[in-house]
Design a protein around this motif. Structure first.
Motif, mmCIF file in Angstrom:
data_model
loop_
_atom_site.group_PDB
_atom_site.id
_atom_site.type_symbol
_atom_site.label_atom_id
_atom_site.label_comp_id
_atom_site.label_asym_id
_atom_site.label_seq_id
_atom_site.Cartn_x
_atom_site.Cartn_y
_atom_site.Cartn_z
ATOM 1 N N PRO A 135 -18.091 8.655 -6.704
ATOM 2 C CA PRO A 135 -19.050 8.305 -8.004
ATOM 3 C C PRO A 135 -17.767 6.719 -9.043
ATOM 4 C CG PRO A 135 -19.243 10.374 -7.980
ATOM 5 C CD PRO A 135 -17.906 10.494 -7.168
ATOM 6 N N GLY A 136 -18.196 6.199 -9.473
ATOM 7 C CA GLY A 136 -17.500 4.661 -9.848
ATOM 8 C C GLY A 136 -16.690 4.061 -9.370
ATOM 9 N N MET A 137 -16.648 4.469 -8.345
ATOM 10 C CA MET A 137 -15.508 3.603 -7.577
ATOM 11 C C MET A 137 -16.558 2.092 -7.256
ATOM 12 S SD MET A 137 -12.554 5.332 -6.977
ATOM 13 C CE MET A 137 -11.969 4.939 -5.132
ATOM 14 N N THR A 138 -15.366 1.200 -7.716
ATOM 15 C CA THR A 138 -15.857 -0.171 -6.761
ATOM 16 C C THR A 138 -15.318 -0.149 -5.175
ATOM 17 O OG1 THR A 138 -15.230 -0.774 -9.039
ATOM 18 C CG2 THR A 138 -15.367 -2.196 -7.169
ATOM 19 N N PRO A 139 -16.287 -1.402 -5.239
ATOM 20 C CA PRO A 139 -15.903 -1.891 -3.402
ATOM 21 C C PRO A 139 -14.278 -2.613 -2.946
ATOM 22 C CG PRO A 139 -18.500 -2.027 -3.718
ATOM 23 C CD PRO A 139 -17.655 -1.808 -5.085
ATOM 24 N N LEU A 140 -14.030 -2.130 -2.336
ATOM 25 C CA LEU A 140 -12.546 -3.504 -2.239
ATOM 26 C C LEU A 140 -12.653 -4.669 -1.507
ATOM 27 C CD1 LEU A 140 -9.272 -2.297 -1.360
ATOM 28 C CD2 LEU A 140 -10.341 -1.932 1.194
ATOM 29 N N ALA A 141 -11.770 -5.170 -2.409
ATOM 30 C CA ALA A 141 -11.754 -6.681 -2.472
ATOM 31 C C ALA A 141 -10.489 -6.932 -1.411
ATOM 32 C CB ALA A 141 -12.131 -7.130 -3.201
ATOM 33 N N ALA A 142 -10.316 -6.860 -0.116
ATOM 34 C CA ALA A 142 -9.221 -6.507 -0.131
ATOM 35 C C ALA A 142 -9.529 -7.413 2.112
ATOM 36 C CB ALA A 142 -8.334 -5.492 0.385
ATOM 37 N N SER A 143 -8.942 -8.235 2.456
ATOM 38 C CA SER A 143 -8.552 -7.655 4.562
ATOM 39 C C SER A 143 -7.794 -6.609 4.345
ATOM 40 C CB SER A 143 -7.655 -9.362 4.336
ATOM 41 O OG SER A 143 -7.990 -10.467 3.751
ATOM 42 N N LEU A 144 -7.712 -6.581 6.094
ATOM 43 C CA LEU A 144 -7.352 -4.807 6.491
ATOM 44 C C LEU A 144 -7.011 -5.515 7.886
ATOM 45 C CD1 LEU A 144 -9.804 -2.527 5.053
ATOM 46 C CD2 LEU A 144 -7.700 -3.332 4.161
ATOM 47 N N ALA A 145 -5.818 -4.890 8.099
ATOM 48 C CA ALA A 145 -5.845 -5.022 10.140
ATOM 49 C C ALA A 145 -4.870 -3.528 10.609
ATOM 50 C CB ALA A 145 -4.891 -6.445 9.936
ATOM 51 N N GLU A 146 -4.957 -3.712 11.494
ATOM 52 C CA GLU A 146 -4.456 -2.404 12.726
ATOM 53 C C GLU A 146 -4.788 -0.979 11.536
ATOM 54 O OE1 GLU A 146 -0.341 -4.079 13.947
ATOM 55 O OE2 GLU A 146 -0.990 -6.025 13.739
ATOM 56 N N LEU A 147 -5.940 -0.668 11.248
ATOM 57 C CA LEU A 147 -6.313 0.470 11.270
ATOM 58 C C LEU A 147 -5.608 1.653 12.317
ATOM 59 C CD1 LEU A 147 -7.446 2.981 8.841
ATOM 60 C CD2 LEU A 147 -9.011 2.257 10.736
ATOM 61 N N ARG A 148 -4.889 2.330 11.949
ATOM 62 C CA ARG A 148 -4.498 3.894 12.767
ATOM 63 C C ARG A 148 -4.737 5.256 12.587
ATOM 64 N NH1 ARG A 148 0.507 0.446 13.997
ATOM 65 N NH2 ARG A 148 -0.614 -0.782 15.618
ATOM 66 N N LEU A 149 -5.389 5.774 12.611
ATOM 67 C CA LEU A 149 -5.894 6.838 12.621
ATOM 68 C C LEU A 149 -4.702 7.790 13.682
ATOM 69 C CD1 LEU A 149 -9.301 6.815 11.768
ATOM 70 C CD2 LEU A 149 -7.443 7.568 9.806
ATOM 71 N N TRP A 150 -4.117 9.625 12.809
ATOM 72 C CA TRP A 150 -3.833 10.355 13.782
ATOM 73 C C TRP A 150 -4.184 11.271 13.492
ATOM 74 C CZ3 TRP A 150 -1.082 6.047 12.398
ATOM 75 C CH2 TRP A 150 -0.040 5.610 12.921
ATOM 76 N N GLY A 151 -4.274 12.175 14.065
ATOM 77 C CA GLY A 151 -4.872 14.180 13.593
ATOM 78 C C GLY A 151 -3.664 14.489 13.368
ATOM 79 N N ARG A 152 -2.324 14.410 13.019
ATOM 80 C CA ARG A 152 -1.619 15.099 13.231
ATOM 81 C C ARG A 152 -0.630 13.915 11.878
ATOM 82 N NH1 ARG A 152 2.606 13.213 15.469
ATOM 83 N NH2 ARG A 152 2.504 11.284 17.061
#
Length: 161
Positions: A135-152
């Motif tokens: 609650p209360g978080m403002t949506p991000l205003a940004a550019s994002l690139a090359e998202l990577r997620l690892w399960g470790r």
């Protein structure tokens, strides 16, 4: 570099990534270029649908970064010194182990480390970019690139810079 531009409340929900297990740890890496600053905003969040559990990588009003873990109402967070500047790209990688050992890297260098809540054996429902269930978080205003997620947890030699 291909980028996603998030502004005016837009966000991305990656529900097909729910197969990534967080039992042994979680590492999140993304390039970020803030468009505007001044509010606490979620960059990336892994959460369960009921909102009872989440891991959130956030950008704070003064340009600091925060890794936040919430579980059953208890919250733990790790903050950095100011690093984000409007209109400048930076690479952030946050890691957290099953036991709660956390590190935040910027441009390949560790800038904050600490002990947070452990991840536990949680099934999560989705990964979102640019918005949070907090609650209360403002949506991000940004550019994002090359998202990577690892399960470790990545070791320091594996962290992209």
């Amino acid at each position: 570099m291909q980028a996603i531009d998030l502004s005016k409340g837009s966000y991305v929900r990656l529900s097909t990534l729910s197969a990534i297990a967080v039992k042994s740890g979680l590492s999140v890496q993304v390039w970020v270029r803030p468009i505007e600053m001044g509010y606490t905003r979620a960059i990336v969040e892994c959460a369960r649908a009921d909102g009872d559990w989440n891991v959130s990588l956030q950008m704070l009003p003064g340009g600091q970064l925060r890794l936040r873990v919430a579980d059953s109402g208890a919250v733990a967070q790790l903050d950095t010194a100011p690093v984000a500047v409007a209109s400048r790209w930076f690479n952030v990688c946050a890691t957290i182990s099953h036991d709660g050992d956390a590190v935040i890297y910027v441009d390949g260098a560790p800038i904050a480390a600490g002990k947070l809540r452990g991840l536990g054996d949680v099934a999560r429902d989705a990964v979102t970019l640019g918005v949070s269930k907090i609650p209360g978080m403002t949506p991000l205003a940004a550019s994002l690139a090359e998202l990577r997620l690892w399960g470790r947890v990545l070791d320091s030699a594996e962290v992209p810079n």
